[in-house]
Motif scaffolding. Sequence first.
Motif, PDB file in Angstrom:
ATOM      1  N   UNK A  54      -0.640   2.220  -1.680  1.00 21.71           N
ATOM      2  CA  UNK A  54      -1.985   1.688  -1.892  1.00 21.71           C
ATOM      3  C   UNK A  54      -2.084   0.313  -1.243  1.00 21.71           C
ATOM      4  N   UNK A  55      -3.303  -0.149  -1.084  1.00 22.26           N
ATOM      5  CA  UNK A  55      -3.501  -1.481  -0.521  1.00 22.26           C
ATOM      6  C   UNK A  55      -3.868  -2.476  -1.603  1.00 22.26           C
ATOM      7  N   UNK A  56      -3.825  -2.034  -2.865  1.00 18.13           N
ATOM      8  CA  UNK A  56      -4.075  -2.925  -3.990  1.00 18.13           C
ATOM      9  C   UNK A  56      -2.816  -3.071  -4.822  1.00 18.13           C
ATOM     10  N   UNK A  57      -2.675  -4.209  -5.503  1.00 17.17           N
ATOM     11  CA  UNK A  57      -1.556  -4.399  -6.415  1.00 17.17           C
ATOM     12  C   UNK A  57      -1.818  -3.644  -7.708  1.00 17.17           C
ATOM     13  N   UNK A  58      -0.743  -3.186  -8.333  1.00 16.96           N
ATOM     14  CA  UNK A  58      -0.897  -2.518  -9.621  1.00 16.96           C
ATOM     15  C   UNK A  58      -0.912  -1.010  -9.512  1.00 16.96           C
ATOM     16  N   UNK A  59      -0.988  -0.356 -10.661  1.00 14.57           N
ATOM     17  CA  UNK A  59      -0.903   1.087 -10.723  1.00 14.57           C
ATOM     18  C   UNK A  59      -2.195   1.781 -10.345  1.00 14.57           C
ATOM     19  N   UNK A  60      -2.069   2.828  -9.533  1.00 17.24           N
ATOM     20  CA  UNK A  60      -3.244   3.614  -9.135  1.00 17.24           C
ATOM     21  C   UNK A  60      -3.029   5.116  -9.318  1.00 17.24           C
ATOM     22  N   UNK A  61      -1.779   5.529  -9.602  1.00 19.58           N
ATOM     23  CA  UNK A  61      -1.485   6.950  -9.719  1.00 19.58           C
ATOM     24  C   UNK A  61      -0.668   7.482  -8.566  1.00 19.58           C
ATOM     25  N   UNK A 191      -5.061   4.994   7.943  1.00 16.97           N
ATOM     26  CA  UNK A 191      -4.426   5.995   7.077  1.00 16.97           C
ATOM     27  C   UNK A 191      -5.113   7.338   7.282  1.00 16.97           C
ATOM     28  N   UNK A 192      -4.416   8.412   6.917  1.00 14.94           N
ATOM     29  CA  UNK A 192      -4.947   9.761   7.133  1.00 14.94           C
ATOM     30  C   UNK A 192      -5.826  10.245   5.989  1.00 14.94           C
ATOM     31  N   UNK A 193      -5.464   9.857   4.763  1.00 19.49           N
ATOM     32  CA  UNK A 193      -6.214  10.309   3.596  1.00 19.49           C
ATOM     33  C   UNK A 193      -6.348   9.168   2.597  1.00 19.49           C
ATOM     34  N   UNK A 194      -7.480   9.152   1.900  1.00 23.74           N
ATOM     35  CA  UNK A 194      -7.690   8.255   0.762  1.00 23.74           C
ATOM     36  C   UNK A 194      -7.898   9.135  -0.470  1.00 23.74           C
ATOM     37  N   UNK A 195      -7.143   8.851  -1.517  1.00 21.47           N
ATOM     38  CA  UNK A 195      -7.228   9.610  -2.761  1.00 21.47           C
ATOM     39  C   UNK A 195      -7.708   8.679  -3.855  1.00 21.47           C
ATOM     40  N   UNK A 196      -8.737   9.119  -4.591  1.00 22.36           N
ATOM     41  CA  UNK A 196      -9.338   8.283  -5.627  1.00 22.36           C
ATOM     42  C   UNK A 196      -9.020   8.883  -6.995  1.00 22.36           C
ATOM     43  N   UNK A 197      -8.217   8.176  -7.756  1.00 14.87           N
ATOM     44  CA  UNK A 197      -7.812   8.621  -9.089  1.00 14.87           C
ATOM     45  C   UNK A 197      -8.924   8.328 -10.088  1.00 14.87           C
ATOM     46  N   UNK A 198      -9.536   9.402 -10.606  1.00 22.16           N
ATOM     47  CA  UNK A 198     -10.625   9.226 -11.560  1.00 22.16           C
ATOM     48  C   UNK A 198     -11.932   8.879 -10.878  1.00 22.16           C
TER      49      UNK A 198
END
Length: 345
Positions: A54-61, A191-198
Motif C-alpha cells: 500500500x502507499x499508506x501507513x497502517x493496516x489496509x488488509x 501499479x497494475x491493480x488497486x484493491x479497496x477493502x470495504x
Amino acid sequence: MTSLVDRLWYGKGRPLFLLSPLSWLYRAVAEARRRKAIKAHTHKLPVPVVVVGNITAGGTGKSPLTAWLVGTMQSAGWRPVVLSRGYGGNSSDYPLLVTEDTLPSLAGDEPVMLAQATGVPVVVDPDRCRGAAFALDNDLGDVLISDDGLQHYRLPRDIELSVFDGSRGVGNGALIPVGPLREPVSRLDTVDFVVVNGAAAADDEGRVPPEALSGIKHPQMYAMDLQPTRLVNLKTGETRSPESLQGQKIRSIAGIGNPARFFDTLKGLGAKQIAVPFPDHHRFRPEDLGAESGHMLVMTAKDGVKCRSFAPDNAWVLYVEARLPKAFSESFLEKLRASFGAPTS
C-alpha cells in the motif's frame, strides 16, 4: 494512539502542516531510492513476482489479500511462495523458512499467520532479494508473492497491487509525517491493480468507480470484503460460527493497523463488546488478556499466533477471509499468464 492518528492523518485538514518540509524530504529520499533500485534491475527473475502493498501507513488488509491470491493461484495450477520482511521478528539466521509452528518472536506475527492460513512456504528475510533467491534455489514454488513489499524496490516485480482501506482512503493526502502517505498518489499510475477493502460502492462486477474513493483513480480498481468465517478457541481448538457472538458479552483486543475495523466487524455480529486496541504488532503479555467475569476474549488471527502459548481458556480467534469479485480474479490471472505463460507444474 489510533484515535490520535485518525485525527491527525485521516481527519479534515492537516494539523501537522508545520512539518511539511519533512514530508518534502521524505518524498525526495523515497523517490531517489526507487529510481536507484529500478535502475539497478538488470534482469527479471525466472518466475513471476507479485507484490502486494500500500502507499499508506497502517493496516489496509494486505495479508488477507495475500492469502486470497495464494488460493487463487493454486487453483490455477501455480505453486506460490510468500516472501515477507518479517516485521517484529528477530531471527539470528536469514533467510528463515516459516512453518505453522515457528515462533512469532523469530519470524514476526504476519508470516506465521500466513503460513497457518495458506499452508504454502513462507520465507522471511529483511532482504527480499536474498529471500527470493533462497526460494528459487530450493525449488519452493514457481511464483513469488511479496507481502507488504511495494516499497522494497530492489526486488524486481511483474505485478503490483496496492490496497486501501475503504473508510480511510488517502486520508488528508499528505506524505509522512504530515499525512499517512508513504508515496504520492501518482505512484498508483504504475501499479497494475488497486484493491479497496470495504468499498462503499461497487458495480455488478465488483469494480469501484473513480468517484467512490476521493483522491484515487485507477482503471483496475476492485472491491474487497473481509468475511468472518469461524471462531476458534485458542486452547481447545473448538470451533463455532461467527453468528454465535450474537448477544454475547466479549472483551475484544486487536494489535493491528486499524483495530476499529475489527471492532466494527464484531459489532456487526451483534456482540456486546468492551473494545481494547493495542499498537500494531504489539508484543502481548498474559496480563493483556484479562477479561471481565462472564466475558469471552476475542482477538484477531494475527494476535492469536502471539498469544497461543499463554491464552486463557476463554480466548477465541475470529478468522476472516477476503472476498473479491470474479472479474478481478480473471483479470489478475490473465495478467499473470501474459507475463509468464502457464504455470510450470
